[in-house]
Design a protein around this motif. Structure first.
Motif, PDB file in Angstrom:
ATOM      1  N   MET A 157       0.816  -1.180   0.000  1.00 50.33           N
ATOM      2  CA  MET A 157       0.000   0.000   0.000  1.00 50.33           C
ATOM      3  C   MET A 157       0.868   1.256   0.000  1.00 50.33           C
ATOM      4  N   ALA A 158       1.945   1.210   0.684  1.00 53.82           N
ATOM      5  CA  ALA A 158       2.851   2.349   0.752  1.00 53.82           C
ATOM      6  C   ALA A 158       3.423   2.647  -0.623  1.00 53.82           C
ATOM      7  N   SER A 159       3.696   1.571  -1.363  1.00 55.32           N
ATOM      8  CA  SER A 159       4.246   1.774  -2.712  1.00 55.32           C
ATOM      9  C   SER A 159       3.191   2.406  -3.625  1.00 55.32           C
ATOM     10  N   LEU A 160       1.935   2.035  -3.436  1.00 49.43           N
ATOM     11  CA  LEU A 160       0.872   2.635  -4.240  1.00 49.43           C
ATOM     12  C   LEU A 160       0.697   4.113  -3.890  1.00 49.43           C
ATOM     13  N   THR A 161       0.796   4.438  -2.611  1.00 55.90           N
ATOM     14  CA  THR A 161       0.681   5.831  -2.180  1.00 55.90           C
ATOM     15  C   THR A 161       1.843   6.645  -2.741  1.00 55.90           C
ATOM     16  N   ALA A 162       3.035   6.094  -2.694  1.00 51.52           N
ATOM     17  CA  ALA A 162       4.210   6.789  -3.233  1.00 51.52           C
ATOM     18  C   ALA A 162       4.079   6.957  -4.747  1.00 51.52           C
ATOM     19  N   ASN A 163       3.578   5.925  -5.386  1.00 51.45           N
ATOM     20  CA  ASN A 163       3.371   5.975  -6.836  1.00 51.45           C
ATOM     21  C   ASN A 163       2.321   7.031  -7.170  1.00 51.45           C
ATOM     22  N   GLY A 164       1.234   7.127  -6.399  1.00 50.10           N
ATOM     23  CA  GLY A 164       0.190   8.135  -6.619  1.00 50.10           C
ATOM     24  C   GLY A 164       0.725   9.535  -6.424  1.00 50.10           C
ATOM     25  N   THR A 165       1.605   9.714  -5.426  1.00 54.67           N
ATOM     26  CA  THR A 165       2.214  11.024  -5.167  1.00 54.67           C
ATOM     27  C   THR A 165       3.096  11.439  -6.347  1.00 54.67           C
ATOM     28  N   GLN A 166       3.855  10.508  -6.882  1.00 51.94           N
ATOM     29  CA  GLN A 166       4.699  10.797  -8.048  1.00 51.94           C
ATOM     30  C   GLN A 166       3.843  11.178  -9.251  1.00 51.94           C
ATOM     31  N   LEU A 167       2.744  10.455  -9.407  1.00 53.26           N
ATOM     32  CA  LEU A 167       1.865  10.765 -10.544  1.00 53.26           C
ATOM     33  C   LEU A 167       1.224  12.149 -10.387  1.00 53.26           C
ATOM     34  N   ARG A 168       0.822  12.516  -9.148  1.00 52.62           N
ATOM     35  CA  ARG A 168       0.243  13.851  -8.922  1.00 52.62           C
ATOM     36  C   ARG A 168       1.274  14.934  -9.233  1.00 52.62           C
ATOM     37  N   LEU A 169       2.536  14.711  -8.826  1.00 54.29           N
ATOM     38  CA  LEU A 169       3.603  15.676  -9.116  1.00 54.29           C
ATOM     39  C   LEU A 169       3.830  15.797 -10.634  1.00 54.29           C
ATOM     40  N   ALA A 170       3.819  14.671 -11.333  1.00 52.71           N
ATOM     41  CA  ALA A 170       4.002  14.677 -12.791  1.00 52.71           C
ATOM     42  C   ALA A 170       2.847  15.407 -13.472  1.00 52.71           C
ATOM     43  N   ILE A 171       1.612  15.148 -12.940  1.00 49.10           N
ATOM     44  CA  ILE A 171       0.437  15.819 -13.515  1.00 49.10           C
ATOM     45  C   ILE A 171       0.520  17.321 -13.280  1.00 49.10           C
ATOM     46  N   SER A 172       0.907  17.748 -12.079  1.00 51.70           N
ATOM     47  CA  SER A 172       0.987  19.189 -11.799  1.00 51.70           C
ATOM     48  C   SER A 172       2.090  19.847 -12.651  1.00 51.70           C
ATOM     49  N   GLU A 173       3.199  19.118 -12.855  1.00 51.25           N
ATOM     50  CA  GLU A 173       4.265  19.654 -13.713  1.00 51.25           C
ATOM     51  C   GLU A 173       3.784  19.795 -15.156  1.00 51.25           C
ATOM     52  N   LYS A 174       3.087  18.771 -15.650  1.00 56.41           N
ATOM     53  CA  LYS A 174       2.548  18.834 -17.008  1.00 56.41           C
ATOM     54  C   LYS A 174       1.504  19.950 -17.125  1.00 56.41           C
ATOM     55  N   GLN A 175       0.734  20.187 -16.082  1.00 52.84           N
ATOM     56  CA  GLN A 175      -0.265  21.244 -16.090  1.00 52.84           C
ATOM     57  C   GLN A 175       0.423  22.622 -16.172  1.00 52.84           C
ATOM     58  N   ARG A 176       1.519  22.794 -15.438  1.00 53.93           N
ATOM     59  CA  ARG A 176       2.271  24.052 -15.508  1.00 53.93           C
ATOM     60  C   ARG A 176       2.840  24.256 -16.907  1.00 53.93           C
ATOM     61  N   GLU A 177       3.375  23.210 -17.504  1.00 57.53           N
ATOM     62  CA  GLU A 177       3.900  23.307 -18.873  1.00 57.53           C
ATOM     63  C   GLU A 177       2.786  23.677 -19.847  1.00 57.53           C
ATOM     64  N   LEU A 178       1.625  23.082 -19.665  1.00 59.69           N
ATOM     65  CA  LEU A 178       0.467  23.381 -20.505  1.00 59.69           C
ATOM     66  C   LEU A 178       0.031  24.837 -20.339  1.00 59.69           C
ATOM     67  N   ASP A 179       0.030  25.332 -19.083  1.00 58.09           N
ATOM     68  CA  ASP A 179      -0.334  26.732 -18.834  1.00 58.09           C
ATOM     69  C   ASP A 179       0.672  27.689 -19.489  1.00 58.09           C
ATOM     70  N   ASN A 180       1.959  27.358 -19.373  1.00 58.83           N
ATOM     71  CA  ASN A 180       2.999  28.183 -20.016  1.00 58.83           C
ATOM     72  C   ASN A 180       2.834  28.171 -21.539  1.00 58.83           C
ATOM     73  N   PHE A 181       2.554  26.988 -22.077  1.00 59.90           N
ATOM     74  CA  PHE A 181       2.342  26.867 -23.516  1.00 59.90           C
ATOM     75  C   PHE A 181       1.142  27.716 -23.947  1.00 59.90           C
ATOM     76  N   GLU A 182       0.061  27.672 -23.189  1.00 61.18           N
ATOM     77  CA  GLU A 182      -1.143  28.440 -23.512  1.00 61.18           C
ATOM     78  C   GLU A 182      -0.845  29.941 -23.491  1.00 61.18           C
ATOM     79  N   ALA A 183      -0.076  30.402 -22.495  1.00 62.85           N
ATOM     80  CA  ALA A 183       0.286  31.823 -22.415  1.00 62.85           C
ATOM     81  C   ALA A 183       1.144  32.229 -23.613  1.00 62.85           C
ATOM     82  N   ASP A 184       2.123  31.400 -23.970  1.00 68.03           N
ATOM     83  CA  ASP A 184       2.962  31.685 -25.130  1.00 68.03           C
ATOM     84  C   ASP A 184       2.142  31.689 -26.416  1.00 68.03           C
ATOM     85  N   PHE A 185       1.196  30.769 -26.503  1.00 66.11           N
ATOM     86  CA  PHE A 185       0.340  30.691 -27.681  1.00 66.11           C
ATOM     87  C   PHE A 185      -0.500  31.956 -27.820  1.00 66.11           C
TER      88      PHE A 185
END
Length: 121
Positions: free
Chosen positions: A1-29
């Motif tokens: 279960m701990a590994s799943l929680t750690a994996n979920g945390t990594q995925l949330r961080l990756a999603i938030s990073e991708k969201q920031r990149e998307l926001d930057n891309f939208e502003a540049d666009f």
């Protein structure tokens, strides 16, 4: 279960990073789209100005250049004719006459090949 929680945390961080990149891309666009509209307006303005300017065609330029050359030749011919008629041309001064090229027409020792008026009287 701990590994799943750690994996979920990594995925949330990756999603938030991708969201920031998307926001930057939208502003540049959005910024690029605004610049594109300004460039398109400037292009249309320049096209309208270019339509108002009449540029000579290449063949027209060549014809005019040939016509100028012919007129310059005619002007030089007329100038020579005027010089000949007025007696100021080098041809009248002996520069291009037959006697001017071959010599003065005088024999050595004599002042003139023809008798003078005084000698005839």
């Amino acid at each position: 279960m701990a590994s799943l929680t750690a994996n979920g945390t990594q995925l949330r961080l990756a999603i938030s990073e991708k969201q920031r990149e998307l926001d930057n891309f939208e502003a540049d666009f959005q910024k690029t789209a605004g610049q594109s509209a300004a460039v398109a307006a400037s292009y249309e303005k320049l096209q309208a100005q270019a339509k108002g300017v009449e540029q000579p065609q290449i063949l027209e330029y060549i014809k005019l250049k040939a016509q100028v050359g012919e007129l310059q030749k005619e002007a030089a011919d007329w100038q020579r004719k005027v010089d000949l008629a007025s007696g100021t041309a080098s041809g009248r001064a002996g520069g291009s006459s037959a006697t001017g090229r071959l010599g003065s027409g005088k024999r050595p020792g004599l002042s003139s090949p023809l008798p003078t008026k005084a000698a005839l009287k």
